[in-house]
Enzyme design. Structure first.
Site, mmCIF file in Angstrom:
data_model
loop_
_atom_site.group_PDB
_atom_site.id
_atom_site.type_symbol
_atom_site.label_atom_id
_atom_site.label_comp_id
_atom_site.label_asym_id
_atom_site.label_seq_id
_atom_site.Cartn_x
_atom_site.Cartn_y
_atom_site.Cartn_z
ATOM 1 N N GLU A 1 0.799 -1.235 0.000
ATOM 2 C CA GLU A 1 0.000 0.000 0.000
ATOM 3 C C GLU A 1 0.830 1.283 0.000
ATOM 4 O O GLU A 1 0.680 2.128 0.881
ATOM 5 C CB GLU A 1 -0.979 -0.051 1.183
ATOM 6 C CG GLU A 1 -1.878 -1.292 1.106
ATOM 7 C CD GLU A 1 -2.781 -1.497 2.324
ATOM 8 O OE1 GLU A 1 -2.657 -0.754 3.311
ATOM 9 O OE2 GLU A 1 -3.612 -2.421 2.274
ATOM 10 N N ASN B 1 1.849 -4.732 -3.239
ATOM 11 C CA ASN B 1 0.437 -5.052 -3.032
ATOM 12 C C ASN B 1 -0.317 -3.759 -2.721
ATOM 13 O O ASN B 1 0.177 -2.912 -1.981
ATOM 14 C CB ASN B 1 0.351 -6.027 -1.845
ATOM 15 C CG ASN B 1 -1.018 -6.597 -1.610
ATOM 16 O OD1 ASN B 1 -1.651 -7.120 -2.525
ATOM 17 N ND2 ASN B 1 -1.496 -6.517 -0.359
ATOM 18 N N HIS C 1 -10.832 -5.558 -2.228
ATOM 19 C CA HIS C 1 -11.845 -5.443 -1.172
ATOM 20 C C HIS C 1 -13.018 -4.655 -1.762
ATOM 21 O O HIS C 1 -13.015 -3.425 -1.787
ATOM 22 C CB HIS C 1 -11.273 -4.719 0.049
ATOM 23 C CG HIS C 1 -10.195 -5.476 0.746
ATOM 24 N ND1 HIS C 1 -10.434 -6.666 1.401
ATOM 25 C CD2 HIS C 1 -8.874 -5.235 0.872
ATOM 26 C CE1 HIS C 1 -9.294 -7.109 1.926
ATOM 27 N NE2 HIS C 1 -8.329 -6.272 1.615
ATOM 28 N N GLU D 1 -6.594 -10.229 -1.856
ATOM 29 C CA GLU D 1 -7.352 -10.072 -0.598
ATOM 30 C C GLU D 1 -8.852 -9.971 -0.859
ATOM 31 O O GLU D 1 -9.559 -9.195 -0.211
ATOM 32 C CB GLU D 1 -6.880 -8.818 0.168
ATOM 33 C CG GLU D 1 -5.387 -8.799 0.464
ATOM 34 C CD GLU D 1 -4.939 -7.647 1.355
ATOM 35 O OE1 GLU D 1 -5.803 -6.949 1.927
ATOM 36 O OE2 GLU D 1 -3.723 -7.455 1.491
ATOM 37 N N ASP E 1 -12.689 -9.826 -1.020
ATOM 38 C CA ASP E 1 -13.961 -9.988 -0.303
ATOM 39 C C ASP E 1 -14.959 -8.980 -0.872
ATOM 40 O O ASP E 1 -14.575 -8.045 -1.583
ATOM 41 C CB ASP E 1 -13.826 -9.902 1.234
ATOM 42 C CG ASP E 1 -13.099 -8.676 1.753
ATOM 43 O OD1 ASP E 1 -13.066 -7.653 1.049
ATOM 44 O OD2 ASP E 1 -12.571 -8.748 2.881
HETATM 45 O O1 G3I Z 1 -2.658 -8.053 18.570
HETATM 46 C C1 G3I Z 1 -3.599 -7.182 19.201
HETATM 47 C C2 G3I Z 1 -4.075 -7.765 20.511
HETATM 48 O O2 G3I Z 1 -2.984 -7.862 21.386
HETATM 49 C C3 G3I Z 1 -5.180 -6.861 21.075
HETATM 50 O O3 G3I Z 1 -5.703 -7.442 22.236
HETATM 51 C C4 G3I Z 1 -6.292 -6.680 20.060
HETATM 52 C C5 G3I Z 1 -7.367 -5.737 20.557
HETATM 53 O O4 G3I Z 1 -7.852 -4.897 19.538
HETATM 54 O O5 G3I Z 1 -5.755 -6.148 18.880
HETATM 55 C C6 G3I Z 1 -4.789 -6.995 18.279
HETATM 56 O O6 G3I Z 1 -4.314 -6.385 17.112
HETATM 57 C C7 G3I Z 1 -5.208 -6.430 16.018
HETATM 58 C C8 G3I Z 1 -4.512 -7.151 14.884
HETATM 59 O O7 G3I Z 1 -5.300 -7.139 13.723
HETATM 60 C C9 G3I Z 1 -4.199 -8.609 15.214
HETATM 61 O O8 G3I Z 1 -5.389 -9.316 15.444
HETATM 62 C C10 G3I Z 1 -5.554 -5.029 15.606
HETATM 63 O O9 G3I Z 1 -6.330 -4.391 16.613
HETATM 64 C C11 G3I Z 1 -6.328 -5.044 14.308
HETATM 65 O O10 G3I Z 1 -6.476 -3.706 13.851
HETATM 66 C C12 G3I Z 1 -5.551 -5.826 13.264
HETATM 67 O O11 G3I Z 1 -6.330 -5.826 12.087
HETATM 68 C C13 G3I Z 1 -5.671 -6.297 10.923
HETATM 69 C C14 G3I Z 1 -5.485 -5.161 9.932
HETATM 70 O O12 G3I Z 1 -4.905 -5.672 8.738
HETATM 71 C C15 G3I Z 1 -4.584 -4.081 10.496
HETATM 72 O O13 G3I Z 1 -4.310 -3.101 9.558
HETATM 73 C C16 G3I Z 1 -6.544 -7.383 10.308
HETATM 74 O O14 G3I Z 1 -6.604 -8.494 11.187
HETATM 75 C C17 G3I Z 1 -5.972 -7.792 8.958
HETATM 76 O O15 G3I Z 1 -6.884 -8.665 8.328
HETATM 77 C C18 G3I Z 1 -5.778 -6.550 8.093
HETATM 78 O O16 G3I Z 1 -5.248 -6.930 6.843
HETATM 79 C C19 G3I Z 1 -5.024 -5.875 5.907
HETATM 80 C C20 G3I Z 1 -3.830 -6.285 5.056
HETATM 81 O O17 G3I Z 1 -2.721 -6.549 5.871
HETATM 82 C C21 G3I Z 1 -3.497 -5.207 4.036
HETATM 83 N N1 G3I Z 1 -4.651 -4.875 3.238
HETATM 84 C C22 G3I Z 1 -5.850 -4.530 3.965
HETATM 85 C C23 G3I Z 1 -6.222 -5.619 4.977
HETATM 86 C C24 G3I Z 1 -7.485 -5.283 5.705
HETATM 87 O O18 G3I Z 1 -7.306 -4.160 6.514
#
Ligand code: G3I
Length: 319
Positions: A132, A173, A209, A238, A240
Site C-alpha cells: 500500500e 500489493n 476489497h 485479498e 472480499d
Molecule cells: O494483537 C492485538 C491484541 O494484542 C489486542 O488485544 C487486540 C485488541 O484490539 O488487537 C490486536 O491487534 C489487532 C490485529 O489485527 C491482530 O489481530 C488489531 O487491533 C487489528 O487492527 C488488526 O487488524 C488487521 C489489519 O490488517 C490491520 O491493519 C486485520 O486483522 C488484517 O486482516 C488486516 O489486513 C489488511 C492487510 O494486511 C493489508 N490490506 C488490507 C487488509 C485489511 O485491513
C-alpha cells in the site's frame, strides 16, 4: 460440487487460497476446512508476518506466529504468500517514533527485509515486499519510509528481498487498483520506473476489497493488462465483497455474481496467477470491525456453511 483450489488448477491457475490468522487455528471446525488442500492451495498470514509481529524491538526477531502458519502450509502442501515486509501500518513504535537519517533507516529496512526473507527462504512463493505505497490520488503515501527516503525505500526493500531469496516472487500489493484512475496510473508508472532502473519486481497484488455491486470487469481487466504488459504477473490477493447488513437473498445472489466476475477476469488474463480471499468465513472477516454496518463479505457464512458466492467462484474458474 467442485473444491475451489481444484477448480483453479483445472482452469490453469496456480492456486486458490485464503488468508488466515494464528488465533483462528484453535478452532478445529475452521481448521478442518482450511487444511483441505483441494479447497485452498495457498495461505496468506493475515497478521503474523508483519513488522510489529516479526521485529517488535530493533534487532529482536520473533518468528513464532509466522512459523506456525508456514509449518501448517508445508504440512498441507500449500503455497505461501508472505505478507508483508514494508508497510506504513502495524509498525512497532521503535520504527515510527525514531528520527532516522536516510542512512540509518536504509539499514533498518535492509536488516528487517534480509532477516525475515532469509528466515523463510525457499518456503515462500511470493512476498508482498511493499504494501500500500500510494494514496488514492496516485501520490506516494507519506509515512516514515517516504518522509525519510522518498520512493527509494521501495528499491532498497526489493533489492534486499531479491538477495535474501532469489526464488521468491517480489510483489507490491495495493488496494483500489480495481478501478481505472490515478492510483493504477501511478502503479503502472512505478513498475515502469523499477523495470527501467533494473530493480527487481515480479508482480503486483490487486487486493480487491469490494463493496457489493461495485465490481467493474472491464476496469479490472484493463488494469491487469496494463500491468502484465510491463512484464509482471498479477494476483487477486485479498478478495472480499462486503454487504450493507442485513444481507438479503438478493444481496447474496449479487455477491455470487461479483465473485464470479472477479475470478472470471483473472481467467481472462493469462498473467493473473491466482486468487486469495481475505479469510474464507464471515466469522473471522475483518469487515465488521472496520466498516460498521457492513459484513457478510466472505464465501462461507459465520457457521462455516458455503454461501452462493462459493458457486460464483466455481463458475468464474469455469469461464
Ligand atoms: O494483537 C492485538 C491484541 O494484542 C489486542 O488485544 C487486540 C485488541 O484490539 O488487537 C490486536 O491487534 C489487532 C490485529 O489485527 C491482530 O489481530 C488489531 O487491533 C487489528 O487492527 C488488526 O487488524 C488487521 C489489519 O490488517 C490491520 O491493519 C486485520 O486483522 C488484517 O486482516 C488486516 O489486513 C489488511 C492487510 O494486511 C493489508 N490490506 C488490507 C487488509 C485489511 O485491513
Amino acid at each position: 460440487t467442485v473444491a475451489l483450489n481444484v477448480a483453479a488448477k483445472a482452469a490453469g491457475k496456480l492456486y486458490f487460497g485464503t488468508a488466515t490468522d494464528n488465533p483462528e487455528l484453535t478452532n478445529t471446525a475452521y481448521v478442518t476446512i482450511l487444511n483441505n488442500t483441494a479447497m485452498f492451495g495457498q495461505l496468506t498470514p493475515g497478521n503474523s508476518m508483519k513488522w510489529d509481529a516479526i521485529e517488535p524491538e530493533q534487532n529482536v526477531f520473533d518468528f513464532t506466529g509466522g512459523d506456525q502458519i508456514a509449518d501448517l502450509a508445508e504440512q498441507t502442501g500449500k503455497i505461501i504468500r508472505g505478507h508483508n515486509l514494508v508497510w506504513y501500518s502495524q509498525l512497532p513504535s521503535w520504527v515510527t517514533d525514531t528520527t532516522w537519517t536516510a542512512e540509518t533507516l536504509t539499514s533498518v529496512i535492509q536488516t528487517h527485509v534480509t532477516t525475515e526473507v532469509s528466515h523463510y527462504a525457499g518456503k515462500i512463493y511470493a512476498w508482498d515486499v511493499i504494501n500500500e505505497p500510494f494514496n488514492d490520488d496516485g501520490t506516494f503515501r507519506t509515512d516514515v519510509f517516504y518522509d525519510t527516503l522518498n520512493s527509494t525505500y521501495i528499491n532498497i526493500a526489493l533489492t534486499a528481498a531479491r538477495a535474501a531469496d532469489p526464488d521468491a516472487k517480489l510483489y507490491i500489493n495495493e488496494y483500489n487498483l480495481e478501478y481505472t484512475g490515478a492510483k493504477i496510473d501511478a502503479m503502472v508508472q512505478l513498475v515502469t520506473d523499477l523495470k527501467a532502473s533494473g530493480t527487481p519486481i515480479d508482480g503486483i497484488g490487486i487486493e480487491s476489497h469490494y463493496i457489493l455491486g461495485d465490481v467493474s470487469a472491464s476496469e479490472l481487466q484493463t488494469n491487469m493488462e496494463a500491468l502484465t504488459a510491463l512484464g509482471v504477473e498479477v494476483a487477486i490477493t485479498e478478495l472480499d465483497v462486503r454487504i450493507d447488513l442485513p444481507a438479503t437473498d438478493a444481496d447474496l445472489e449479487q455477491q455470487k455474481s461479483d465473485y464470479e466476475t472477479v475470478v472470471g477476469v483473472c481467467m481472462a488474463v493469462s498473467g493473473c496467477v491466482g486468487v486469495t480471499i481475505w479469510d474464507y468465513t464471515d466469522y473471522y472477516s475483518w469487515i465488521p470491525a472496520t466498516f460498521p454496518g457492513y459484513g457478510a463479505a466472505c464465501p462461507w457464512d459465520e457457521n462455516l456453511v458455503p454461501k452462493p458466492a462459493y458457486d460464483g467462484i466455481v463458475l468464474g474458474f469455469q469461464s
